[in-house]
Design a protein around this motif. Structure first.
Motif, PDB file in Angstrom:
ATOM      1  N   TRP A 255       0.834  -1.166   0.000  1.00  0.00           N
ATOM      2  CA  TRP A 255       0.000   0.000   0.000  1.00  0.00           C
ATOM      3  C   TRP A 255       0.889   1.244   0.000  1.00  0.00           C
ATOM      4  CZ3 TRP A 255      -5.155  -0.265  -0.562  1.00  0.00           C
ATOM      5  CH2 TRP A 255      -5.774  -1.478  -0.310  1.00  0.00           C
ATOM      6  N   VAL A 256       0.512   2.185  -0.860  1.00  0.00           N
ATOM      7  CA  VAL A 256       1.302   3.403  -1.014  1.00  0.00           C
ATOM      8  C   VAL A 256       0.359   4.595  -0.932  1.00  0.00           C
ATOM      9  CG1 VAL A 256       2.829   4.702  -2.551  1.00  0.00           C
ATOM     10  CG2 VAL A 256       2.976   2.219  -2.477  1.00  0.00           C
ATOM     11  N   SER A 257       0.820   5.627  -0.228  1.00  0.00           N
ATOM     12  CA  SER A 257       0.082   6.881  -0.154  1.00  0.00           C
ATOM     13  C   SER A 257       0.849   7.904  -0.986  1.00  0.00           C
ATOM     14  CB  SER A 257      -0.020   7.354   1.291  1.00  0.00           C
ATOM     15  OG  SER A 257      -0.600   8.638   1.348  1.00  0.00           O
ATOM     16  N   VAL A 258       0.136   8.509  -1.937  1.00  0.00           N
ATOM     17  CA  VAL A 258       0.781   9.467  -2.843  1.00  0.00           C
ATOM     18  C   VAL A 258       0.137  10.815  -2.634  1.00  0.00           C
ATOM     19  CG1 VAL A 258       1.238  10.068  -5.253  1.00  0.00           C
ATOM     20  CG2 VAL A 258       1.222   7.659  -4.543  1.00  0.00           C
ATOM     21  N   SER A 259       0.982  11.848  -2.567  1.00  0.00           N
ATOM     22  CA  SER A 259       0.509  13.213  -2.428  1.00  0.00           C
ATOM     23  C   SER A 259       1.285  14.063  -3.430  1.00  0.00           C
ATOM     24  CB  SER A 259       0.763  13.703  -0.999  1.00  0.00           C
ATOM     25  OG  SER A 259       0.426  15.068  -0.893  1.00  0.00           O
ATOM     26  N   GLY A 260       0.570  14.803  -4.232  1.00  0.00           N
ATOM     27  CA  GLY A 260       1.277  15.617  -5.226  1.00  0.00           C
ATOM     28  C   GLY A 260       0.450  16.783  -5.700  1.00  0.00           C
ATOM     29  N   ARG A 261       1.134  17.698  -6.412  1.00  0.00           N
ATOM     30  CA  ARG A 261       0.484  18.874  -6.976  1.00  0.00           C
ATOM     31  C   ARG A 261       0.832  18.941  -8.465  1.00  0.00           C
ATOM     32  NH1 ARG A 261       1.879  23.730  -2.920  1.00  0.00           N
ATOM     33  NH2 ARG A 261       3.011  24.327  -4.746  1.00  0.00           N
ATOM     34  N   PRO A 262      -0.148  19.338  -9.218  1.00  0.00           N
ATOM     35  CA  PRO A 262       0.192  19.489 -10.649  1.00  0.00           C
ATOM     36  C   PRO A 262       1.145  20.678 -10.841  1.00  0.00           C
ATOM     37  CG  PRO A 262      -2.058  20.197 -10.232  1.00  0.00           C
ATOM     38  CD  PRO A 262      -1.527  19.654  -8.945  1.00  0.00           C
ATOM     39  N   MET A 263       2.034  20.506 -11.794  1.00  0.00           N
ATOM     40  CA  MET A 263       3.019  21.564 -12.088  1.00  0.00           C
ATOM     41  C   MET A 263       2.720  22.113 -13.493  1.00  0.00           C
ATOM     42  SD  MET A 263       4.875  21.510  -9.373  1.00  0.00           S
ATOM     43  CE  MET A 263       6.272  22.480  -9.790  1.00  0.00           C
ATOM     44  N   PHE A 264       2.719  23.458 -13.589  1.00  0.00           N
ATOM     45  CA  PHE A 264       2.463  24.124 -14.859  1.00  0.00           C
ATOM     46  C   PHE A 264       3.575  25.139 -15.113  1.00  0.00           C
ATOM     47  CE2 PHE A 264      -1.692  22.854 -13.261  1.00  0.00           C
ATOM     48  CZ  PHE A 264      -2.261  22.280 -14.389  1.00  0.00           C
ATOM     49  N   GLU A 265       3.878  25.319 -16.388  1.00  0.00           N
ATOM     50  CA  GLU A 265       4.803  26.381 -16.788  1.00  0.00           C
ATOM     51  C   GLU A 265       4.220  27.019 -18.043  1.00  0.00           C
ATOM     52  OE1 GLU A 265       9.116  26.399 -18.596  1.00  0.00           O
ATOM     53  OE2 GLU A 265       9.134  25.728 -16.514  1.00  0.00           O
ATOM     54  N   ASP A 266       4.005  28.302 -17.949  1.00  0.00           N
ATOM     55  CA  ASP A 266       3.389  29.064 -19.034  1.00  0.00           C
ATOM     56  C   ASP A 266       2.064  28.435 -19.453  1.00  0.00           C
ATOM     57  OD1 ASP A 266       5.510  30.873 -19.100  1.00  0.00           O
ATOM     58  OD2 ASP A 266       6.620  29.627 -20.544  1.00  0.00           O
ATOM     59  N   GLY A 267       1.312  27.973 -18.469  1.00  0.00           N
ATOM     60  CA  GLY A 267       0.008  27.412 -18.734  1.00  0.00           C
ATOM     61  C   GLY A 267       0.053  25.997 -19.269  1.00  0.00           C
ATOM     62  N   ARG A 268       1.231  25.491 -19.404  1.00  0.00           N
ATOM     63  CA  ARG A 268       1.383  24.142 -19.921  1.00  0.00           C
ATOM     64  C   ARG A 268       1.627  23.166 -18.779  1.00  0.00           C
ATOM     65  NH1 ARG A 268       6.543  23.555 -23.173  1.00  0.00           N
ATOM     66  NH2 ARG A 268       7.059  22.424 -21.370  1.00  0.00           N
TER      67      ARG A 268
ATOM     68  N   THR B 236       5.158  13.438  -3.164  1.00  0.00           N
ATOM     69  CA  THR B 236       5.843  12.362  -2.467  1.00  0.00           C
ATOM     70  C   THR B 236       4.968  11.115  -2.476  1.00  0.00           C
ATOM     71  OG1 THR B 236       4.891  13.003  -0.354  1.00  0.00           O
ATOM     72  CG2 THR B 236       7.030  13.958  -0.901  1.00  0.00           C
ATOM     73  N   ALA B 237       5.620  10.027  -2.290  1.00  0.00           N
ATOM     74  CA  ALA B 237       4.940   8.741  -2.149  1.00  0.00           C
ATOM     75  C   ALA B 237       5.525   8.068  -0.921  1.00  0.00           C
ATOM     76  CB  ALA B 237       5.136   7.878  -3.384  1.00  0.00           C
ATOM     77  N   LYS B 238       4.638   7.423  -0.186  1.00  0.00           N
ATOM     78  CA  LYS B 238       5.084   6.803   1.065  1.00  0.00           C
ATOM     79  C   LYS B 238       4.480   5.411   1.162  1.00  0.00           C
ATOM     80  CE  LYS B 238       5.075   7.648   6.019  1.00  0.00           C
ATOM     81  NZ  LYS B 238       4.601   8.517   7.073  1.00  0.00           N
ATOM     82  N   ASP B 239       5.271   4.442   1.597  1.00  0.00           N
ATOM     83  CA  ASP B 239       4.794   3.074   1.787  1.00  0.00           C
ATOM     84  C   ASP B 239       4.003   3.037   3.109  1.00  0.00           C
ATOM     85  OD1 ASP B 239       4.332   0.401   2.032  1.00  0.00           O
ATOM     86  OD2 ASP B 239       6.434  -0.215   2.031  1.00  0.00           O
ATOM     87  N   VAL B 240       2.679   2.731   3.029  1.00  0.00           N
ATOM     88  CA  VAL B 240       1.817   2.685   4.206  1.00  0.00           C
ATOM     89  C   VAL B 240       1.290   1.273   4.436  1.00  0.00           C
ATOM     90  CG1 VAL B 240       1.147   5.117   4.161  1.00  0.00           C
ATOM     91  CG2 VAL B 240      -0.163   3.438   2.849  1.00  0.00           C
ATOM     92  N   THR B 241       1.958   0.296   3.920  1.00  0.00           N
ATOM     93  CA  THR B 241       1.530  -1.097   4.041  1.00  0.00           C
ATOM     94  C   THR B 241       1.430  -1.505   5.510  1.00  0.00           C
ATOM     95  OG1 THR B 241       2.587  -1.615   1.935  1.00  0.00           O
ATOM     96  CG2 THR B 241       2.057  -3.472   3.374  1.00  0.00           C
ATOM     97  N   GLU B 242       2.424  -1.153   6.286  1.00  0.00           N
ATOM     98  CA  GLU B 242       2.432  -1.538   7.705  1.00  0.00           C
ATOM     99  C   GLU B 242       1.259  -0.887   8.456  1.00  0.00           C
ATOM    100  OE1 GLU B 242       5.311  -1.169  11.608  1.00  0.00           O
ATOM    101  OE2 GLU B 242       6.230  -1.166   9.624  1.00  0.00           O
ATOM    102  N   ARG B 243       1.023   0.397   8.199  1.00  0.00           N
ATOM    103  CA  ARG B 243      -0.101   1.082   8.846  1.00  0.00           C
ATOM    104  C   ARG B 243      -1.426   0.443   8.427  1.00  0.00           C
ATOM    105  NH1 ARG B 243      -1.715   7.097   7.360  1.00  0.00           N
ATOM    106  NH2 ARG B 243      -2.739   5.926   5.723  1.00  0.00           N
ATOM    107  N   ARG B 244      -1.562   0.117   7.154  1.00  0.00           N
ATOM    108  CA  ARG B 244      -2.785  -0.502   6.650  1.00  0.00           C
ATOM    109  C   ARG B 244      -2.992  -1.876   7.294  1.00  0.00           C
ATOM    110  NH1 ARG B 244      -6.920   0.791   2.874  1.00  0.00           N
ATOM    111  NH2 ARG B 244      -8.143  -1.114   2.873  1.00  0.00           N
TER     112      ARG B 244
END
Length: 168
Positions: A1-14, A21-29
């Motif tokens: 199990w992996v928990s992923v958190s991220g933001r989209p990145m744009f440059e000049d509207g593109r 980041t991504a984190k292994d949450v297998t043990e917590r799960r």
């Protein structure tokens, strides 16, 4: 199990992609799953114990009803021979007369009568207890003369003590 958190990145509207980041949450799960299993198991145990307690409560109530019914029945069964004892002792008192030789016999009949009355009172108390437990009667407190009570008890025990060569 992996928990992923991220933001989209744009440059000049593109759109360039995501940064995060991504984190292994297998043990917590696994721990959460284990806790859920324990909770479910405990809930089942509580349901079982509740059912057992309800069954024990029902059995105790049934036993209490049977005891009260027994007390009521035995009280009524004891009354029949008691009435006979009381009647014959009264008859003996009346027939004994008043001659000195018969005073002893009259005394015996009087003791039989007093003992019968005492036993009748005890049976009445037993019946009243059964009624009280079933909620069919009200408790009535009254004064009792202790000297008279001790005298009655000692008179009822006189024959037993005499047979054992004991004194009260």
């Amino acid at each position: 199990w992996v928990s992923v958190s991220g933001r989209p990145m744009f440059e000049d509207g593109r759109f360039l992609g995501y940064r995060g980041t991504a984190k292994d949450v297998t043990e917590r799960r696994q721990m959460e799953d284990e806790l859920r299993r324990h909770r479910d198991h405990l809930s089942e145990m509580v349901r079982e114990q509740t059912a057992d307690l309800l069954a024990a409560k029902d059995a105790a109530e049934f036993a209490n009803r049977m005891k009260s019914e027994f007390l009521s029945n035995i009280s009524h069964e004891l009354r029949t021979p008691l009435h006979s004892i009381m009647s014959f002792s009264r008859l003996g008192i009346n027939k004994a007369g008043s001659a000195d030789s018969q005073d002893k016999v009259r005394g015996y009949f009087e003791r039989i009568n007093v003992s019968g009355e005492r036993l009748t009172s005890l049976v009445d108390d037993l019946l009243n207890l059964a009624k009280l437990e079933s909620g069919q009667t009200v408790l009535e407190l009254k004064a009792v003369d202790p000297a008279r009570l001790v005298s009655e008890v000692s008179a009822s025990l006189e024959a037993l003590l005499s047979g054992r060569a004991q004194q009260l």
